[in-house]
Structures are given as structure tokens and as C-alpha cells.
Design a protein around this motif. Structure first.
Motif, PDB file in Angstrom:
ATOM      1  N   GLY A   1       9.340  -8.444  -9.635  1.00  0.00           N
ATOM      2  CA  GLY A   1       7.934  -8.460 -10.009  1.00  0.00           C
ATOM      3  C   GLY A   1       7.266  -7.153  -9.632  1.00  0.00           C
ATOM      4  O   GLY A   1       7.808  -6.357  -8.862  1.00  0.00           O
ATOM      5  N   ARG A   2       6.077  -6.933 -10.187  1.00  0.00           N
ATOM      6  CA  ARG A   2       5.318  -5.714  -9.892  1.00  0.00           C
ATOM      7  C   ARG A   2       3.851  -6.037  -9.668  1.00  0.00           C
ATOM      8  O   ARG A   2       3.249  -6.799 -10.415  1.00  0.00           O
ATOM      9  N   MET A   3       3.300  -5.403  -8.633  1.00  0.00           N
ATOM     10  CA  MET A   3       1.867  -5.449  -8.393  1.00  0.00           C
ATOM     11  C   MET A   3       1.305  -4.062  -8.661  1.00  0.00           C
ATOM     12  O   MET A   3       1.872  -3.057  -8.242  1.00  0.00           O
ATOM     13  N   PHE A   4       0.185  -4.041  -9.371  1.00  0.00           N
ATOM     14  CA  PHE A   4      -0.577  -2.810  -9.637  1.00  0.00           C
ATOM     15  C   PHE A   4      -1.856  -2.946  -8.842  1.00  0.00           C
ATOM     16  O   PHE A   4      -2.665  -3.832  -9.121  1.00  0.00           O
ATOM     17  N   ILE A   5      -2.040  -2.096  -7.824  1.00  0.00           N
ATOM     18  CA  ILE A   5      -3.156  -2.289  -6.905  1.00  0.00           C
ATOM     19  C   ILE A   5      -3.693  -0.958  -6.384  1.00  0.00           C
ATOM     20  O   ILE A   5      -2.912  -0.102  -5.961  1.00  0.00           O
ATOM     21  N   PRO A   6      -5.014  -0.780  -6.423  1.00  0.00           N
ATOM     22  CA  PRO A   6      -5.594   0.368  -5.726  1.00  0.00           C
ATOM     23  C   PRO A   6      -5.706   0.043  -4.235  1.00  0.00           C
ATOM     24  O   PRO A   6      -6.129  -1.054  -3.870  1.00  0.00           O
TER      25      PRO A   6
ATOM     26  N   VAL B   1      -4.614  -6.030  -9.474  1.00  0.00           N
ATOM     27  CA  VAL B   1      -5.776  -6.103  -8.599  1.00  0.00           C
ATOM     28  C   VAL B   1      -6.787  -5.070  -9.088  1.00  0.00           C
ATOM     29  O   VAL B   1      -6.465  -3.886  -9.209  1.00  0.00           O
ATOM     30  N   GLY B   2      -7.999  -5.534  -9.375  1.00  0.00           N
ATOM     31  CA  GLY B   2      -9.013  -4.680  -9.980  1.00  0.00           C
ATOM     32  C   GLY B   2     -10.029  -4.104  -9.027  1.00  0.00           C
ATOM     33  O   GLY B   2     -11.088  -3.657  -9.454  1.00  0.00           O
ATOM     34  N   ALA B   3      -9.726  -4.105  -7.719  1.00  0.00           N
ATOM     35  CA  ALA B   3     -10.601  -3.513  -6.715  1.00  0.00           C
ATOM     36  C   ALA B   3      -9.716  -3.013  -5.573  1.00  0.00           C
ATOM     37  O   ALA B   3      -8.612  -3.519  -5.372  1.00  0.00           O
ATOM     38  N   ALA B   4     -10.208  -2.021  -4.841  1.00  0.00           N
ATOM     39  CA  ALA B   4      -9.386  -1.376  -3.819  1.00  0.00           C
ATOM     40  C   ALA B   4      -9.329  -2.173  -2.527  1.00  0.00           C
ATOM     41  O   ALA B   4     -10.354  -2.453  -1.906  1.00  0.00           O
ATOM     42  N   ALA B   5      -8.123  -2.517  -2.130  1.00  0.00           N
ATOM     43  CA  ALA B   5      -7.889  -3.169  -0.851  1.00  0.00           C
ATOM     44  C   ALA B   5      -7.756  -2.084   0.227  1.00  0.00           C
ATOM     45  O   ALA B   5      -7.198  -1.020  -0.043  1.00  0.00           O
ATOM     46  N   PRO B   6      -8.272  -2.324   1.442  1.00  0.00           N
ATOM     47  CA  PRO B   6      -8.138  -1.316   2.483  1.00  0.00           C
ATOM     48  C   PRO B   6      -6.676  -1.070   2.871  1.00  0.00           C
ATOM     49  O   PRO B   6      -6.292   0.027   3.246  1.00  0.00           O
ATOM     50  N   SER B   7      -5.855  -2.111   2.760  1.00  0.00           N
ATOM     51  CA  SER B   7      -4.410  -2.010   2.988  1.00  0.00           C
ATOM     52  C   SER B   7      -3.742  -3.010   2.049  1.00  0.00           C
ATOM     53  O   SER B   7      -4.403  -3.838   1.437  1.00  0.00           O
ATOM     54  N   THR B   8      -2.443  -2.931   1.978  1.00  0.00           N
ATOM     55  CA  THR B   8      -1.707  -3.810   1.071  1.00  0.00           C
ATOM     56  C   THR B   8      -1.814  -5.258   1.529  1.00  0.00           C
ATOM     57  O   THR B   8      -1.413  -5.581   2.648  1.00  0.00           O
ATOM     58  N   PRO B   9      -2.372  -6.148   0.692  1.00  0.00           N
ATOM     59  CA  PRO B   9      -2.511  -7.561   1.078  1.00  0.00           C
ATOM     60  C   PRO B   9      -1.166  -8.288   1.102  1.00  0.00           C
ATOM     61  O   PRO B   9      -0.530  -8.489   0.064  1.00  0.00           O
TER      62      PRO B   9
END
Length: 165
Positions: free
Chosen positions: A115-120, A96-104
């Protein structure tokens, strides 16, 4: 940051892996992921600004990846990345290339086991998270480092602030 992100998901980018790139922008990271998962893998980029979707596809073709696009090995779609892209999953890697306010939650549901998610994640204070799902479906979150990303937002808000130009 693209190389840093790729290094954090590298062990999940095996031949045949499925990758979702949320906020795919120029298509650069989709191309990198394609090379890392090889000819049997698939990469889906999702961008909610149609002009960026078209630009991404143009860039991929200019980079010699037109055949991969035509064969569906790389797919770039216009949509709400916060919802993911269910039809291409489950994904071994979600970037994810943009910051989510909380984990989607929708993205976690589309993450493969393992699996792995990379997320700001965050608003004023943001952190990169590794969200890992093990073979049994257990999800763990690990804070990696503090960052400052543009927000993962809806199309109207992004166009109003012209953040995509």
C-alpha cells in the motif's frame, strides 16, 4: 494538487482497492478515487468538521454518485482523521490532505501490504512523503517534494482559526 496526488498513488488504485481520504473536504477527491477503483472498490472520506462531511455528501449526490454513497462504495464520516478509520481498512491507498507534524503511526497501521500513503509532513518546513508498505509489511518513507499545506489538526483548533470556511 489533487491530480498530482492521484498520479502518485495511481498504481495502487486497482479495481477493488480500498482508499482512505483524510481531510476529504468537498468530496472531490473521494469522487475521483471512486471512479479509479471502480464498482468493486471502496472509498472512505474522513473529515472532522461535520458541516464539511454534510457538504461532501451533498456534492457527491449532485455529481451523480448517490447510488455509490447509498451502497457504501463511498462513505464519508465525521471523525479525527489522524486516527484513520479502522473499520474500513486496511487501505491500499491513504491520501492525507493536510500536513501532519510527524508521520501518524495509526495511519501506517491501517495501510495494506502492499500500500501507499501520500501525506504532507512537517510544521514550518513540509514535504510530501510516499509511505510505502511492501508485501512483507516493511515500511519505507520517500521524500517527494517541499510543499505548504494547512496543518492536520484537531476540530477545536481548526474551528478557532476558521480554516474550514
Amino acid at each position: 494538487m489533487h491530480a498530482y496526488a492521484a498520479s502518485h498513488v495511481l498504481s495502487y488504485l486497482h479495481p477493488g482497492a480500498r482508499v482512505l481520504d483524510v481531510g476529504s473536504g468537498s468530496g472531490y477527491l473521494a469522487a475521483v478515487f471512486h471512479h479509479l477503483v471502480g464498482p468493486t472498490g471502496t472509498v472512505v472520506g474522513i473529515e472532522h468538521v461535520d458541516e464539511l462531511t454534510k457538504w461532501s455528501l451533498e456534492n457527491l449526490r449532485k455529481d451523480g454518485l448517490g447510488e455509490a454513497v447509498d451502497e457504501g462504495k463511498i462513505t464519508i464520516v465525521t471523525g479525527d482523521g489522524r486516527e484513520g478509520y479502522e473499520s474500513g481498512g486496511p487501505y491500499d491507498v491513504i491520501h492525507v490532505g493536510a500536513a501532519a507534524p510527524s508521520t501518524p503511526r495509526k495511519l501506517i497501521e491501517q495501510l495494506a501490504s502492499p500500500g501507499r500513503m501520500f501525506i504532507p509532513v512537517g510544521t514550518h518546513i513540509q514535504s510530501i512523503l510516499h509511505i510505502d508498505k511492501d508485501q512483507d509489511g516493511k515500511v519505507t518513507e520517500t521524500q517527494v517534494m517541499g510543499v505548504s499545506y494547512v496543518p492536520l489538526t484537531d476540530l477545536d483548533k481548526q474551528k478557532a482559526t476558521r480554516q474550514w470556511l
